[in-house]
Scaffold this motif. Structure first.
Motif, short mmCIF file in Angstrom:
data_model
loop_
_atom_site.label_atom_id
_atom_site.label_comp_id
_atom_site.label_asym_id
_atom_site.label_seq_id
_atom_site.Cartn_x
_atom_site.Cartn_y
_atom_site.Cartn_z
N PHE A 85 0.82 -1.21 0.00
CA PHE A 85 0.00 0.00 0.00
C PHE A 85 0.86 1.27 0.00
CE2 PHE A 85 -3.39 -2.77 2.16
CZ PHE A 85 -4.03 -3.02 0.95
N GLU A 86 1.98 1.25 0.74
CA GLU A 86 2.88 2.40 0.75
C GLU A 86 3.49 2.64 -0.63
OE1 GLU A 86 5.87 1.81 3.78
OE2 GLU A 86 4.37 1.75 5.38
N ILE A 87 3.93 1.57 -1.29
CA ILE A 87 4.51 1.69 -2.63
C ILE A 87 3.47 2.20 -3.61
CG2 ILE A 87 5.46 0.35 -4.57
CD1 ILE A 87 6.80 -1.44 -2.38
N GLN A 88 2.25 1.68 -3.53
CA GLN A 88 1.18 2.14 -4.42
C GLN A 88 0.89 3.62 -4.20
OE1 GLN A 88 -1.96 -0.60 -3.35
NE2 GLN A 88 -1.55 -1.90 -5.13
N GLU A 89 0.85 4.04 -2.96
CA GLU A 89 0.56 5.44 -2.62
C GLU A 89 1.64 6.36 -3.21
OE1 GLU A 89 -1.97 8.25 -1.13
OE2 GLU A 89 -2.30 6.08 -0.99
N LYS A 90 2.91 5.96 -3.06
CA LYS A 90 4.01 6.76 -3.61
C LYS A 90 3.93 6.82 -5.14
CE LYS A 90 7.22 5.97 0.18
NZ LYS A 90 8.45 5.28 0.61
N ALA A 91 3.53 5.74 -5.76
CA ALA A 91 3.48 5.67 -7.22
C ALA A 91 2.40 6.58 -7.82
CB ALA A 91 3.26 4.22 -7.68
N ILE A 92 1.32 6.78 -7.09
CA ILE A 92 0.23 7.58 -7.65
C ILE A 92 0.28 9.05 -7.21
CG2 ILE A 92 -1.30 5.62 -7.98
CD1 ILE A 92 -2.82 6.45 -5.46
N HIS A 93 1.21 9.37 -6.34
CA HIS A 93 1.31 10.79 -5.88
C HIS A 93 2.61 11.40 -6.26
CE1 HIS A 93 -2.47 10.91 -3.76
NE2 HIS A 93 -2.19 9.71 -3.27
#
Length: 71
Positions: A63-71
């Motif tokens: 979830f942290e990696i996904q959050e960084k990827a979309i922001h």
């Protein structure tokens, strides 16, 4: 309503595979599904708890990696 979800497969090994589990978690609501089976033997509640804990840790990272990827 959109829920962030992660499906993770985890295997428990004690020299040989003894169990595997497919666990689906949501970012905010916790566990959505647990499907676990012994691989030729049984496993105990502590081992199941360990598999769930490993999955929770992996999901947090995803979830942290996904959050960084979309922001």
């Amino acid at each position: 309503m959109v829920l962030d979800t992660a499906k993770i497969t985890v295997n428990m090994l004690v020299g040989i595979p003894i169990a595997d589990a497919n666990i689906i978690l949501t970012k905010n609501s916790g566990i959505s599904e647990v499907q676990a089976s012994g691989e030729g033997s049984t496993f105990n509640f502590d081992q199941l708890s360990q598999m769930i804990e490993m999955t929770e840790n992996a999901a947090k990272l995803i979830f942290e990696i996904q959050e960084k990827a979309i922001h």
